[in-house]
Design a protein around this motif. Structure first.
Motif, mmCIF file in Angstrom:
data_model
loop_
_atom_site.group_PDB
_atom_site.id
_atom_site.type_symbol
_atom_site.label_atom_id
_atom_site.label_comp_id
_atom_site.label_asym_id
_atom_site.label_seq_id
_atom_site.Cartn_x
_atom_site.Cartn_y
_atom_site.Cartn_z
ATOM 1 N N ALA A 171 -1.297 3.472 -95.684
ATOM 2 C CA ALA A 171 -0.186 3.706 -96.618
ATOM 3 C C ALA A 171 0.923 2.677 -96.408
ATOM 4 O O ALA A 171 1.181 2.248 -95.287
ATOM 5 C CB ALA A 171 0.363 5.118 -96.422
ATOM 6 N N ASP A 172 1.568 2.312 -97.509
ATOM 7 C CA ASP A 172 2.694 1.367 -97.444
ATOM 8 C C ASP A 172 3.841 1.955 -96.637
ATOM 9 O O ASP A 172 4.023 3.170 -96.580
ATOM 10 C CB ASP A 172 3.218 1.069 -98.856
ATOM 11 N N GLU A 173 4.639 1.054 -96.067
ATOM 12 C CA GLU A 173 5.870 1.480 -95.411
ATOM 13 C C GLU A 173 6.874 1.872 -96.489
ATOM 14 O O GLU A 173 6.770 1.436 -97.630
ATOM 15 C CB GLU A 173 6.447 0.330 -94.572
ATOM 16 N N GLY A 174 7.814 2.726 -96.116
ATOM 17 C CA GLY A 174 8.907 3.006 -97.055
ATOM 18 C C GLY A 174 8.802 4.333 -97.770
ATOM 19 O O GLY A 174 9.739 4.726 -98.461
ATOM 20 N N GLY A 175 7.717 5.048 -97.622
ATOM 21 C CA GLY A 175 7.643 6.353 -98.270
ATOM 22 C C GLY A 175 6.241 6.921 -98.181
ATOM 23 O O GLY A 175 5.298 6.212 -97.834
ATOM 24 N N TYR A 176 6.146 8.212 -98.473
ATOM 25 C CA TYR A 176 4.824 8.831 -98.467
ATOM 26 C C TYR A 176 3.964 8.268 -99.591
ATOM 27 O O TYR A 176 4.475 7.890 -100.651
ATOM 28 C CB TYR A 176 4.967 10.348 -98.662
ATOM 29 N N CYS A 177 2.679 8.237 -99.345
ATOM 30 C CA CYS A 177 1.737 7.866 -100.398
ATOM 31 C C CYS A 177 0.947 9.115 -100.770
ATOM 32 O O CYS A 177 0.344 9.768 -99.921
ATOM 33 C CB CYS A 177 0.796 6.771 -99.916
ATOM 34 N N PHE A 178 1.007 9.469 -102.051
ATOM 35 C CA PHE A 178 0.258 10.619 -102.548
ATOM 36 C C PHE A 178 -0.871 10.111 -103.448
ATOM 37 O O PHE A 178 -0.639 9.237 -104.293
ATOM 38 C CB PHE A 178 1.151 11.539 -103.390
ATOM 39 N N SER A 179 -2.036 10.672 -103.249
ATOM 40 C CA SER A 179 -3.121 10.253 -104.132
ATOM 41 C C SER A 179 -4.063 11.412 -104.428
ATOM 42 O O SER A 179 -4.073 12.428 -103.729
ATOM 43 C CB SER A 179 -3.893 9.085 -103.518
ATOM 44 N N LEU A 180 -4.818 11.225 -105.509
ATOM 45 C CA LEU A 180 -5.870 12.168 -105.867
ATOM 46 C C LEU A 180 -7.181 11.487 -105.511
ATOM 47 O O LEU A 180 -7.410 10.339 -105.888
ATOM 48 C CB LEU A 180 -5.823 12.453 -107.377
ATOM 49 N N ALA A 181 -8.025 12.174 -104.754
ATOM 50 C CA ALA A 181 -9.307 11.586 -104.359
ATOM 51 C C ALA A 181 -10.457 12.449 -104.858
ATOM 52 O O ALA A 181 -10.405 13.677 -104.789
ATOM 53 C CB ALA A 181 -9.377 11.449 -102.844
ATOM 54 N N VAL A 182 -11.452 11.787 -105.400
ATOM 55 C CA VAL A 182 -12.641 12.484 -105.869
ATOM 56 C C VAL A 182 -13.850 11.852 -105.193
ATOM 57 O O VAL A 182 -14.007 10.630 -105.218
ATOM 58 C CB VAL A 182 -12.772 12.383 -107.411
ATOM 59 N N VAL A 183 -14.646 12.665 -104.555
ATOM 60 C CA VAL A 183 -15.876 12.139 -103.946
ATOM 61 C C VAL A 183 -17.065 12.946 -104.458
ATOM 62 O O VAL A 183 -16.945 14.134 -104.742
ATOM 63 C CB VAL A 183 -15.857 12.210 -102.399
ATOM 64 N N ASP A 184 -18.201 12.265 -104.586
ATOM 65 C CA ASP A 184 -19.391 13.006 -105.006
ATOM 66 C C ASP A 184 -20.387 13.179 -103.865
ATOM 67 O O ASP A 184 -21.495 13.653 -104.063
ATOM 68 C CB ASP A 184 -20.044 12.375 -106.250
#
Lengths: 224, 215
Positions: free
Chosen positions: B183-196
């Motif tokens: 994750a980048d510096e400077g803040g939280y990184c939020f993501s949506l992850a989809v795996v099959d």
């Protein structure tokens, strides 16, 4: 009903219809013949749009009947190709027509053709009734949606005569490209399975798709 | 804001044709809410669907079907209760917002490792959708993929050997990619992850943990 569903399965997995060369070529030949009656086709597509608008605005039952006779058999054909049994396909085609009647007021001919709009109705109905899944869709009113920077007039232009231009685009695609596009719509399997079935590397299937869609979009005036 | 990483054509088509499963559809639909270019591509693919429908060999509809439908036209519609729209001060676009019920900050996160938390959303067949939160500089352990992994950045950003990903960017990682997203510096990184398919971690201890957590 289970037997009927097997009998109605139009694409036995041992020899899928699209791998039979001559059949596809005949289809292609027909497509070329059809090009000559393009003007009539465009006219009839516009007519279908008008009928659907009449259903939405005027609750026009005659227009509804004409649309039913045109689209219900096609939606049934679509569901059969995706493996639904004959009786379920028939029921869902009727449901799709009922949904069309109820939601016709939402149809905007500037955004899509009647065929495209009805395709999305049938698609969503299938996801709901057969797969029993939700269909995640954007909300056009959502403040978090990033709006299209393109001037509305361009978008408008891309819609008018959409269908005839798309037909032209589909005609210049190679058979291989048409095949992967058709399978994406009618085979209901992930692209890895499509690749396996065609005996091709996944990368080849993906690149055919990319080329096909690039051509379609170029025709629609949206160069990506 | 400019999106540089887009879903592959095959994903857009799978979404437009309705053959993608719900998890993949969710990540594609959320991406196109943020990406007008891919939104147009989906509309074009739907128009291709319209032409294919138009050209299909019509099947014979059962006798009496038209009559049956006509008789139902005026019957009252069993309306579903209106779905309460999730709060709109959230910068999470629909359709994802309805799945998480509001903002990312209000999600009940499950910590999995230092600086790393996740929240499973749903599972359909082999596909799973989950939210991931990474603290600045935190990374997901080195892993490869048994199937495909799609990641959509919702807030903040991250990088790996393949590139740098910001809000709206969608990364597709398949079996041949081994990566360790940071994750980048400077803040939280939020993501949506989809795996099959489950991820494949290089470290066996982490693999065991991931298995227990259902990652």
């Amino acid at each position: 009903m289970a037997n009927a569903s097997l009998a109605a399965e139009p694409w036995p997995s041992s020899s899928p219809a699209w791998t039979r060369g001559p059949g596809r070529l005949a289809h292609r030949h027909l497509s070329l013949l059809r090009a000559r009656v393009m003007d009539q086709e465009t006219a009839s597509a516009v007519r279908l749009d008008e009928l659907l608008v009449a259903v939405g605005r005027l609750r026009d039952r005659d227009a509804f009947q004409t649309l039913f006779q045109h689209f219900a058999p096609r939606i049934k054909g679509y569901l059969l190709r995706l493996g639904a049994g004959a009786s379920l396909a028939d029921d869902l085609a009727q449901e799709a027509m009922l949904t069309m009647w109820r939601k016709a007021a939402l149809f905007d001919p500037a955004k899509a053709s009647a065929a495209t709009w009805i395709f999305t109705v049938a698609r969503n109905l299938r996801i709901d009734a057969i797969r029993r899944e939700r269909r995640p869709e954007i909300d056009p009113e959502d403040p978090a949606l990033v709006p299209d920077a393109e001037p509305a007039a361009d978008a408008q232009m891309a819609q008018a005569g959409d269908e005839s231009r798309l037909r032209e685009a589909l005609k210049v695609l190679s058979l291989e490209q048409v095949q992967v596009i058709e399978m994406s719509f009618f085979a209901d399997k992930p692209h890895s399975a499509i690749a396996k079935e065609l005996g091709l590397p996944l990368g080849t299937v993906k690149s055919r798709m990319r080329l096909a869609m690039a051509r379609i979009r170029t025709k629609l005036g949206d160069l990506r | 804001m400019s999106i540089t990483h887009h879903p592959g054509e095959e994903l857009l088509i799978a979404y437009a044709s309705g053959t993608a499963d719900e998890a993949v559809s969710l990540i594609v639909a959320t991406h196109i809410a943020l990406c007008p270019q891919c939104r147009r591509a989906v509309r074009a693919a739907e128009a291709a669907g319209g032409v294919l429908l138009e050209d299909l060999k019509p099947a014979r509809i059962s006798d009496g079907a038209l009559k049956a439908v006509l008789s139902r036209l005026d019957s009252p519609v069993a309306t579903k209760p209106p779905v309460a729209k999730a709060v709109t001060d959230s910068n999470v676009p629909e359709p994802l917002r309805s799945y998480i019920g509001g903002s990312l900050q209000a999600v009940s996160w499950i910590p999995v490792a230092r600086g790393l938390a996740y929240r499973p959303l749903f599972r359909r067949g082999a596909s799973r959708a989950q939210l991931v939160r990474s603290a600045p500089g935190a990374g997901i352990a080195m892993h490869t993929h048994r199937g495909e992994e799609f990641t959509l950045v919702l807030e903040g950003g991250y990088g790996d050997t393949t590139g740098h990903y910001l809000r709206g960017d969608l990364q597709s990682a398949s079996a041949e990619i081994e990566h360790r997203p940071i994750a980048d510096e400077g803040g939280y990184c939020f993501s949506l992850a989809v795996v099959d398919a489950p991820l494949s971690f290089r470290s066996s201890a982490i693999a065991l943990l991931a298995k227990v957590m259902g990652l």
